[in-house]
Design a protein around this motif. Structure first.
Motif, PDB file in Angstrom:
ATOM      1  N   HIS A  55       0.836  -1.429  -0.091  1.00 50.86           N
ATOM      2  CA  HIS A  55      -0.114  -0.040  -0.052  1.00 50.86           C
ATOM      3  C   HIS A  55       0.746   1.198  -0.018  1.00 50.86           C
ATOM      4  O   HIS A  55       0.286   2.459   0.014  1.00 50.86           O
ATOM      5  N   GLY A  56       2.246   1.175   0.023  1.00 53.02           N
ATOM      6  CA  GLY A  56       3.121   2.312  -0.337  1.00 53.02           C
ATOM      7  C   GLY A  56       3.400   2.463  -1.796  1.00 53.02           C
ATOM      8  O   GLY A  56       3.939   3.623  -2.231  1.00 53.02           O
ATOM      9  N   ASP A  57       2.971   1.519  -2.693  1.00 53.74           N
ATOM     10  CA  ASP A  57       2.859   1.494  -4.147  1.00 53.74           C
ATOM     11  C   ASP A  57       1.989   2.461  -4.763  1.00 53.74           C
ATOM     12  O   ASP A  57       0.849   2.066  -4.572  1.00 53.74           O
ATOM     13  N   PRO A  58       2.153   3.401  -5.688  1.00 51.76           N
ATOM     14  CA  PRO A  58       1.275   4.233  -6.103  1.00 51.76           C
ATOM     15  C   PRO A  58       0.328   3.470  -7.181  1.00 51.76           C
ATOM     16  O   PRO A  58      -1.114   3.727  -6.983  1.00 51.76           O
ATOM     17  N   ALA A  59       0.729   2.697  -7.744  1.00 47.51           N
ATOM     18  CA  ALA A  59      -0.166   2.068  -8.810  1.00 47.51           C
ATOM     19  C   ALA A  59      -0.922   0.838  -7.975  1.00 47.51           C
ATOM     20  O   ALA A  59      -2.439   0.870  -8.484  1.00 47.51           O
ATOM     21  N   THR A  60      -0.545   0.378  -7.028  1.00 50.73           N
ATOM     22  CA  THR A  60      -1.478  -0.507  -5.941  1.00 50.73           C
ATOM     23  C   THR A  60      -2.626   0.238  -5.353  1.00 50.73           C
ATOM     24  O   THR A  60      -3.674  -0.247  -5.663  1.00 50.73           O
ATOM     25  N   VAL A  61      -2.147   1.126  -4.753  1.00 50.95           N
ATOM     26  CA  VAL A  61      -3.349   2.067  -4.267  1.00 50.95           C
ATOM     27  C   VAL A  61      -4.399   2.584  -5.341  1.00 50.95           C
ATOM     28  O   VAL A  61      -5.540   2.841  -4.689  1.00 50.95           O
ATOM     29  N   ALA A  86      10.453   9.285   5.472  1.00 52.21           N
ATOM     30  CA  ALA A  86      10.274   8.412   4.523  1.00 52.21           C
ATOM     31  C   ALA A  86       9.541   7.133   4.832  1.00 52.21           C
ATOM     32  O   ALA A  86       8.682   6.718   4.160  1.00 52.21           O
ATOM     33  N   ALA A  87       9.727   6.765   6.252  1.00 55.23           N
ATOM     34  CA  ALA A  87       8.987   5.648   6.711  1.00 55.23           C
ATOM     35  C   ALA A  87       7.516   5.814   6.836  1.00 55.23           C
ATOM     36  O   ALA A  87       6.587   4.869   6.771  1.00 55.23           O
ATOM     37  N   TYR A  88       7.203   7.142   7.067  1.00 54.94           N
ATOM     38  CA  TYR A  88       5.848   7.435   7.240  1.00 54.94           C
ATOM     39  C   TYR A  88       5.241   8.346   6.380  1.00 54.94           C
ATOM     40  O   TYR A  88       4.410   7.626   5.643  1.00 54.94           O
ATOM     41  N   SER A  89       5.520   9.460   6.277  1.00 53.98           N
ATOM     42  CA  SER A  89       4.936  10.297   5.219  1.00 53.98           C
ATOM     43  C   SER A  89       5.260   9.748   3.901  1.00 53.98           C
ATOM     44  O   SER A  89       4.508  10.109   3.061  1.00 53.98           O
ATOM     45  N   GLY A  90       6.451   9.585   3.666  1.00 52.48           N
ATOM     46  CA  GLY A  90       7.010   9.193   2.280  1.00 52.48           C
ATOM     47  C   GLY A  90       6.246   7.915   1.911  1.00 52.48           C
ATOM     48  O   GLY A  90       5.808   7.859   0.576  1.00 52.48           O
ATOM     49  N   PHE A  91       5.821   6.979   2.727  1.00 48.42           N
ATOM     50  CA  PHE A  91       5.134   5.779   2.488  1.00 48.42           C
ATOM     51  C   PHE A  91       3.852   6.109   2.100  1.00 48.42           C
ATOM     52  O   PHE A  91       2.924   5.317   1.345  1.00 48.42           O
ATOM     53  N   ALA A  94       1.680   8.702  -1.755  1.00 49.25           N
ATOM     54  CA  ALA A  94       0.966   7.978  -2.857  1.00 49.25           C
ATOM     55  C   ALA A  94      -0.577   7.695  -2.542  1.00 49.25           C
ATOM     56  O   ALA A  94      -1.603   8.086  -3.207  1.00 49.25           O
ATOM     57  N   ALA A  95      -0.787   7.069  -1.115  1.00 50.41           N
ATOM     58  CA  ALA A  95      -2.092   7.013  -1.080  1.00 50.41           C
ATOM     59  C   ALA A  95      -2.943   8.297  -0.763  1.00 50.41           C
ATOM     60  O   ALA A  95      -4.083   8.383  -1.065  1.00 50.41           O
ATOM     61  N   ALA A  96      -2.289   9.326  -0.021  1.00 44.92           N
ATOM     62  CA  ALA A  96      -3.041  10.589  -0.012  1.00 44.92           C
ATOM     63  C   ALA A  96      -3.612  11.314  -1.374  1.00 44.92           C
ATOM     64  O   ALA A  96      -4.667  11.773  -1.533  1.00 44.92           O
ATOM     65  N   ARG A  97      -2.559  11.104  -2.370  1.00 48.76           N
ATOM     66  CA  ARG A  97      -3.292  11.288  -3.548  1.00 48.76           C
ATOM     67  C   ARG A  97      -4.232  10.523  -4.316  1.00 48.76           C
ATOM     68  O   ARG A  97      -5.265  11.081  -4.723  1.00 48.76           O
ATOM     69  N   ALA A  98      -4.155   9.290  -4.000  1.00 45.91           N
ATOM     70  CA  ALA A  98      -5.098   8.463  -4.282  1.00 45.91           C
ATOM     71  C   ALA A  98      -6.531   8.554  -3.789  1.00 45.91           C
ATOM     72  O   ALA A  98      -7.547   8.584  -4.132  1.00 45.91           O
ATOM     73  N   PHE A  99      -6.366   9.048  -2.357  1.00 45.91           N
ATOM     74  CA  PHE A  99      -7.603   9.543  -1.659  1.00 45.91           C
ATOM     75  C   PHE A  99      -8.589  10.574  -2.366  1.00 45.91           C
ATOM     76  O   PHE A  99      -9.699  10.290  -2.580  1.00 45.91           O
ATOM     77  N   THR A 100      -7.742  11.523  -2.793  1.00 48.19           N
ATOM     78  CA  THR A 100      -8.332  12.690  -3.568  1.00 48.19           C
ATOM     79  C   THR A 100      -8.631  12.269  -4.961  1.00 48.19           C
ATOM     80  O   THR A 100      -9.930  12.550  -5.280  1.00 48.19           O
ATOM     81  N   ALA A 101      -7.866  11.572  -5.544  1.00 42.22           N
ATOM     82  CA  ALA A 101      -8.247  11.197  -7.096  1.00 42.22           C
ATOM     83  C   ALA A 101      -9.397  10.156  -6.890  1.00 42.22           C
ATOM     84  O   ALA A 101     -10.197  10.418  -8.043  1.00 42.22           O
ATOM     85  N   ALA A 128       7.046  11.435  13.671  1.00 37.26           N
ATOM     86  CA  ALA A 128       6.772  11.217  12.271  1.00 37.26           C
ATOM     87  C   ALA A 128       5.341  10.829  12.153  1.00 37.26           C
ATOM     88  O   ALA A 128       4.838  10.958  10.894  1.00 37.26           O
ATOM     89  N   SER A 129       4.698   9.858  12.979  1.00 37.55           N
ATOM     90  CA  SER A 129       3.464   9.530  12.649  1.00 37.55           C
ATOM     91  C   SER A 129       2.453  10.658  12.829  1.00 37.55           C
ATOM     92  O   SER A 129       1.487  10.784  12.123  1.00 37.55           O
ATOM     93  N   LEU A 130       2.423  11.457  13.674  1.00 33.75           N
ATOM     94  CA  LEU A 130       1.837  12.785  13.686  1.00 33.75           C
ATOM     95  C   LEU A 130       1.769  13.679  12.410  1.00 33.75           C
ATOM     96  O   LEU A 130       0.797  14.305  12.069  1.00 33.75           O
ATOM     97  N   ALA A 131       3.201  13.775  11.928  1.00 35.02           N
ATOM     98  CA  ALA A 131       3.274  14.578  10.783  1.00 35.02           C
ATOM     99  C   ALA A 131       2.371  13.780   9.546  1.00 35.02           C
ATOM    100  O   ALA A 131       1.996  14.178   8.689  1.00 35.02           O
ATOM    101  N   MET A 132       2.521  12.273   9.417  1.00 36.49           N
ATOM    102  CA  MET A 132       1.650  11.567   8.592  1.00 36.49           C
ATOM    103  C   MET A 132       0.059  11.809   8.681  1.00 36.49           C
ATOM    104  O   MET A 132      -0.413  11.981   7.807  1.00 36.49           O
ATOM    105  N   ASP A 133      -0.384  11.969   9.910  1.00 32.04           N
ATOM    106  CA  ASP A 133      -1.585  12.253  10.179  1.00 32.04           C
ATOM    107  C   ASP A 133      -1.959  13.625   9.383  1.00 32.04           C
ATOM    108  O   ASP A 133      -3.046  13.747   9.017  1.00 32.04           O
ATOM    109  N   ASP A 134      -1.172  14.592   9.623  1.00 31.12           N
ATOM    110  CA  ASP A 134      -1.357  15.945   8.977  1.00 31.12           C
ATOM    111  C   ASP A 134      -1.427  15.561   7.548  1.00 31.12           C
ATOM    112  O   ASP A 134      -2.176  16.509   6.908  1.00 31.12           O
ATOM    113  N   LEU A 135      -0.587  14.766   6.767  1.00 27.90           N
ATOM    114  CA  LEU A 135      -0.471  14.734   5.508  1.00 27.90           C
ATOM    115  C   LEU A 135      -1.992  14.208   4.930  1.00 27.90           C
ATOM    116  O   LEU A 135      -2.321  14.507   4.014  1.00 27.90           O
TER     117      LEU A 135
END
Length: 298
Positions: A55-61, A86-91, A94-101, A128-135
């Protein structure tokens, strides 16, 4: 349709079981993203739509979120990531973009306690996890972050030490009370939010467990449940760093772990009051009886 990430993990598998027991909610389907579908039990595979991949892969999500109304989001630990971003927000990007798309409306994520505390910006993995939430929140979805303390289930990693030496270790002060949560209760909290999506906006849902316990009190409970002496031994942050590095973790993860545990000792998990809304049902004694004891006594 609800999409579930990490469906074979400690939380995701329990969540999937709850949702399958509940049955189709309003006729919606369940879809899972999984690297190895063979790790799903046969009866489960027959009842869910499976998307194979990370689920970190753009095509998969992009494929998995098509037609989805809600997503359960959990970032798996990556001890070898080059940075915590990279471990949290970077992963997650792609999902955040797919949520919108794909117009996903509701996301429930696994995160951590600590937001708003004085140490939140220097708490390593938690920061790092809290920054992911913000993303995720910035993607425009309705988002609920499950704000968790340390998991009771983490003690399973020390089952051999508890059995053979009567010892469990940690970096917290022996007399520091802190909340604990069972992974089953975290999964149940996620299920409630995913099945009743009347909520909107951005927010946190603390998952605190019934009571704060010190490590010494945990040792006493384990002793009583296991009917054998168990004691707590405090180790240093340097000891933690060495043990984490020896397990193969990279520098970023080692620093993140050390900074998180230092922040917990400084009150990271103690900033949320316990209320009926934030309290989950499983006591530490119940968890020890149902989960720890079979692992230790096997």
């Amino acid at each position: 349709m609800i999409v579930i990430t990490t469906p074979t993990g400690a939380i995701g598998s329990r969540l999937l079981g709850i949702l399958l027991e509940h049955g189709p909610a309003g006729g919606e389907k369940l879809r899972v993203i999984v690297r190895d579908p063979a790790k799903l039990a046969g009866p489960v595979r027959d009842r869910v739509d499976i998307v194979r991949g990370s689920h970190g892969d753009p095509a998969t999500v992009d494929h998995a979120f098509a037609g989805a109304d809600a997503v359960f989001w959990l970032v798996p630990p990556d001890p070898t990531a080059p940075s915590l971003d990279a471990a949290y927000s970077g992963f997650t990007r792609a999902a955040a973009r797919a949520f919108t798309a794909h117009g996903v409306r509701h996301v429930v994520g696994v995160s951590a306690l600590g937001r708003g505390t004085p140490v939140a910006d220097r708490a390593g993995l938690v920061t790092a996890s809290l920054a992911m939430d913000d993303l995720i929140a910035g993607s425009g979805v309705n988002y609920r972050a499950l704000a968790n303390p340390s998991f009771m289930d983490n003690l399973l990693r020390q089952a051999h030490s508890i059995r053979d030496e009567g010892v469990f270790t940690g970096t917290l002060a022996a007399d520091l009370p802190a909340p604990l949560a069972a992974t089953g209760d975290i999964a149940a909290a996620a299920a409630r939010l995913l099945l009743d999506r009347s909520w909107t906006g951005i927010g946190e849902v603390p998952v605190l467990g019934p009571q704060d316990l010190t490590p010494d009190e945990m040792a006493q409970t384990m002793s009583e449940v296991l009917d054998r002496p168990v004691r707590y031994r405090r180790v240093t942050l340097d000891d933690l760093a060495a043990a984490t590095a020896s397990s193969g973790a990279g520098d970023a993860f080692v620093r993140g772990m050390v900074d998180m545990m230092r922040a917990k000792d400084e009150g990271l998990d103690n900033g949320v009051p316990r209320t009926p809304r934030t309290t989950t049902p499983t006591t530490f004694r119940q968890w020890c009886t149902a989960v720890l004891a079979p692992a230790v006594l096997a």
